[in-house]
Design an enzyme around this catalytic site. Structure first.
Site, short mmCIF file in Angstrom:
data_model
loop_
_atom_site.label_atom_id
_atom_site.label_comp_id
_atom_site.label_asym_id
_atom_site.label_seq_id
_atom_site.Cartn_x
_atom_site.Cartn_y
_atom_site.Cartn_z
N SER A 191 -16.69 0.76 26.07
CA SER A 191 -16.07 1.59 25.10
C SER A 191 -17.02 3.01 25.28
O SER A 191 -16.85 3.62 26.34
CB SER A 191 -16.41 0.81 23.64
OG SER A 191 -15.61 1.62 22.81
N THR A 192 -17.49 3.16 24.21
CA THR A 192 -18.16 4.55 24.18
C THR A 192 -19.40 4.77 25.31
O THR A 192 -20.11 3.93 25.48
CB THR A 192 -19.23 4.59 22.72
OG1 THR A 192 -18.18 4.36 21.70
CG2 THR A 192 -19.85 5.96 22.92
N HIS A 218 -11.77 1.25 25.69
CA HIS A 218 -11.32 1.70 24.30
C HIS A 218 -10.80 3.14 24.53
O HIS A 218 -11.77 3.88 24.65
CB HIS A 218 -12.31 1.46 23.14
CG HIS A 218 -12.80 0.09 23.09
ND1 HIS A 218 -13.74 -0.19 22.39
CD2 HIS A 218 -12.03 -1.13 23.26
CE1 HIS A 218 -13.88 -1.58 22.10
NE2 HIS A 218 -12.94 -2.08 22.67
N MET A 311 -19.85 0.36 21.59
CA MET A 311 -20.19 0.23 20.14
C MET A 311 -19.52 -1.19 19.55
O MET A 311 -18.57 -1.61 20.26
CB MET A 311 -19.61 1.23 19.14
CG MET A 311 -20.39 2.49 18.91
SD MET A 311 -20.04 3.43 17.43
CE MET A 311 -18.26 3.19 17.53
N ASP A 314 -16.97 -6.19 20.68
CA ASP A 314 -15.86 -6.32 21.38
C ASP A 314 -16.15 -7.28 22.67
O ASP A 314 -16.96 -6.50 23.57
CB ASP A 314 -14.88 -5.25 21.53
CG ASP A 314 -13.61 -5.90 22.10
OD1 ASP A 314 -12.98 -6.94 21.58
OD2 ASP A 314 -12.75 -4.96 22.61
#
Length: 371
Positions: A191-192, A218, A311, A314
């Protein structure tokens, strides 16, 4: 108190972002700027913990301002980006230059899920503010072709070879050891801070990488196609946005389309990609949990799970199933994550077989195929 400077040529965006951020008592927007030049001066003056930076602005655009920030006073920067093909290309370039994440322009508009959007924005700012001193990112260059006379070969992990690209800008490119791998499918959740991390890993893999790779990053739908195309241009393996019903092939990485989940379907003689909107209630689309659990259920111990920067948690439940099925799991190290959330979740749960720096992740993946 987390201090933020907001830079955008739109008065509406400056007010919207400031309003959303300052609903959290731990966040203070200390200044707003109308263009890159003004933004640079405000960053110098206020020394904020986080900067939000528009891309298209008069006088000095966001990419130019980002380069200056990263050279002079590096800190976490969130890009404010439009959800268009052009916006996606510029945002991916910004992430390559050192921005840690982006905020889609549409997030500022009034909508039914504005509360969720605001919460995510504030959480993102609070998470990345902890990484106050970022190194200026080294340019990620396309690897030179093998056999060009400039490469040096040395022993690699597990008996393979490490081939130096020789251009001083990219990491060594690995070659697989001989023999059939124990694991032939890699499922990555990220993600991030993910795009540069994914590029760093995939660009080190050889064209004859003996496994298929599926990636749940993401990212909005408008971004995953350009992201896959960019990766395909700098990697020896093939990289593409996943299509429903296509057959998995070794040496190919499949990026989950934004807004959809990525699963696999085990046929008698092959494994097919499934792109689906279900489960609709999942917090993230694509979801690392959905991907990794699906691959684990279909492929069992033939699966290697990898959790990179991001973050939240997940991927945790998916890796839990993966471990029950005999698969192996790798987690990116805290020191090399933009946000140590997703990897931390599996490390804290005791599910990570190894904790790996991002520079060494490709090598660990290669070795992990044979464990």
């Amino acid at each position: 108190m987390i201090t933020v400077v907001v830079v955008d040529d739109s008065a509406f965006m400056r007010k919207a972002l400031s309003s959303m951020l300052e609903k959290d008592p731990e966040i203070s927007v200390v200044a707003v700027g109308r263009d890159g030049e003004e933004g640079l001066e405000l960053v110098r003056r206020h020394n904020p913990d986080v900067v939000t930076l528009d891309i298209e602005m008069p006088r000095m655009d966001g990419l130019t301002a980002l380069r200056r920030i990263m050279m002079e006073m590096p800190r976490p920067v969130l890009m404010v980006s439009s959800l268009t093909t052009e916006g996606a290309e510029a945002t991916l370039k910004a992430l390559e230059l050192g921005a840690v994440d982006f905020i889609p322009k549409q997030l500022s508009k009034v909508s039914l899920d504005i509360v969720r959007i605001e919460d995510e924005l504030r959480e993102k700012v609070k998470e990345i503010s902890r990484r106050k001193f970022l190194r200026t990112p080294r340019s990620l260059r396309a690897p030179r072709p093998l056999g060009d006379g400039g490469a040096a070969v040395s022993p690699g992990p597990g008996g393979g070879a490490v081939t130096g690209a020789g251009d001083g800008g990219s990491r060594p490119v690995l070659t697989p050891r001989t023999g059939r791998p124990v694991r032939d499918i890699v499922a990555i959740g990220v993600s991030t801070g993910g795009p540069p991390a994914v590029q760093k890993v995939l660009s080190q893999l050889p064209a004859d990488f003996p496994a298929s790779i599926l990636i749940a990053q993401h990212m909005p739908a408008a971004f995953t196609g350009p992201f896959a195309k960019r990766l395909d241009g700098v990697c020896r393996i093939a990289v593409k946005e996943a299509e429903n019903g296509e057959r998995l092939r070794p040496g190919t990485a499949y990026i989950a389309p934004g807004g959809k989940h990525l699963r696999v379907d085990q046929k008698i003689s092959m494994v097919e990609v499934v792109v689906t909107p279900e489960p609709a209630e999942a917090l993230y689309k694509p979801s690392a949990n959905v991907l990794i659990e699906s691959v684990a259920q279909a492929m069992g111990r033939r699966t290697l799970g990898v959790i990179l920067t991001g973050m939240g948690s997940d991927g945790l439940e998916g890796v839990r199933v993966l471990k029950q099925k005999g698969g192996r799991a790798l987690a990116q190290s805290d020191a090399t994550c933009v946000v140590y959330g997703m990897p931390k979740a599996i490390v804290d749960a005791g599910l990570a077989d190894e904790i790996i720096d991002i520079d060494d992740m490709a090598s660990a993946i290669m070795t992990g195929l044979y464990k």
